[in-house]
Design a protein around this motif. Sequence first.
Motif, PDB file in Angstrom:
ATOM      1  N   TYR A  49      -0.135   0.963   1.761  1.00 48.49           N
ATOM      2  CA  TYR A  49      -1.432   0.622   1.130  1.00 48.49           C
ATOM      3  C   TYR A  49      -1.818   1.528   0.090  1.00 48.49           C
ATOM      4  CZ  TYR A  49      -6.649  -0.230   1.113  1.00 48.49           C
ATOM      5  OH  TYR A  49      -7.856  -0.550   0.815  1.00 48.49           O
ATOM      6  N   LEU A  50      -1.444   2.830   0.089  1.00 52.88           N
ATOM      7  CA  LEU A  50      -1.793   3.735  -1.044  1.00 52.88           C
ATOM      8  C   LEU A  50      -0.797   3.372  -2.459  1.00 52.88           C
ATOM      9  CD1 LEU A  50      -1.783   7.061   0.561  1.00 52.88           C
ATOM     10  CD2 LEU A  50      -3.604   6.206  -0.777  1.00 52.88           C
ATOM     11  N   ASP A  51       0.338   2.890  -1.995  1.00 54.83           N
ATOM     12  CA  ASP A  51       1.238   2.314  -3.404  1.00 54.83           C
ATOM     13  C   ASP A  51       0.695   1.204  -3.920  1.00 54.83           C
ATOM     14  OD1 ASP A  51       2.910   4.675  -3.110  1.00 54.83           O
ATOM     15  OD2 ASP A  51       4.479   3.551  -1.566  1.00 54.83           O
ATOM     16  N   THR A  52       0.058   0.461  -3.171  1.00 61.91           N
ATOM     17  CA  THR A  52      -0.625  -0.574  -4.141  1.00 61.91           C
ATOM     18  C   THR A  52      -1.597  -0.238  -5.117  1.00 61.91           C
ATOM     19  OG1 THR A  52      -0.368  -1.895  -1.845  1.00 61.91           O
ATOM     20  CG2 THR A  52      -2.150  -2.861  -3.540  1.00 61.91           C
ATOM     21  N   PHE A  53      -2.214   0.949  -4.943  1.00 60.42           N
ATOM     22  CA  PHE A  53      -3.165   1.159  -5.891  1.00 60.42           C
ATOM     23  C   PHE A  53      -2.789   2.667  -6.707  1.00 60.42           C
ATOM     24  CE2 PHE A  53      -5.507  -0.684  -2.324  1.00 60.42           C
ATOM     25  CZ  PHE A  53      -6.272  -1.601  -2.795  1.00 60.42           C
ATOM     26  N   VAL A  54      -1.846   3.497  -6.121  1.00 65.70           N
ATOM     27  CA  VAL A  54      -1.378   4.535  -6.669  1.00 65.70           C
ATOM     28  C   VAL A  54       0.012   4.712  -7.435  1.00 65.70           C
ATOM     29  CG1 VAL A  54      -1.129   7.057  -6.108  1.00 65.70           C
ATOM     30  CG2 VAL A  54      -3.148   5.812  -5.360  1.00 65.70           C
ATOM     31  N   ASP A  55       0.137   5.061  -8.616  1.00 59.03           N
ATOM     32  CA  ASP A  55       1.265   5.217  -9.203  1.00 59.03           C
ATOM     33  C   ASP A  55       2.014   6.447  -8.867  1.00 59.03           C
ATOM     34  OD1 ASP A  55       3.352   5.808 -10.947  1.00 59.03           O
ATOM     35  OD2 ASP A  55       2.623   4.588 -12.657  1.00 59.03           O
ATOM     36  N   ARG A  56       2.691   6.959  -7.958  1.00 60.21           N
ATOM     37  CA  ARG A  56       3.118   8.218  -7.622  1.00 60.21           C
ATOM     38  C   ARG A  56       3.712   8.993  -8.985  1.00 60.21           C
ATOM     39  NH1 ARG A  56       6.679   7.209  -2.489  1.00 60.21           N
ATOM     40  NH2 ARG A  56       6.583   5.207  -3.146  1.00 60.21           N
TER      41      ARG A  56
END
Length: 120
Positions: A49-56
């Motif tokens: 879910y985080l990876d859907t919105f956040v570019d690490r």
Amino acid sequence: MGPAGWVGRIDHVRVYLSDENGEASRAQAAVADMVSESLPALQDAASTYLDTFVDRQKACGSADERWWLDEIDFRGHPDAAPIAYSLLFTLHGDDGGLWTVDMRVFEDGHRPFRFERLQG
């Protein structure tokens, strides 16, 4: 975070439960037991879910850096339905960043519904 009178652990992860008349909230404790049984899958769902919105790559300098689960917080009212809880992550290289994924409990599973980032 809401009142968290009870602190437990699932492996290295701290778990905060609300205090209910001097005891841990029974409803939250029951959900915490379910979370304990399926923590790797829930952690994966929240990370995805985080990876859907956040570019690490932009957040910490490495697209391959892993989301590190540090805490589970039952910050909602213990009598709320459906019960919600939060998985709190850190990301090495994102100094002071705390990433939270809120999860709701439904009959067919636990699903993420919101995220936030706090800088501390």
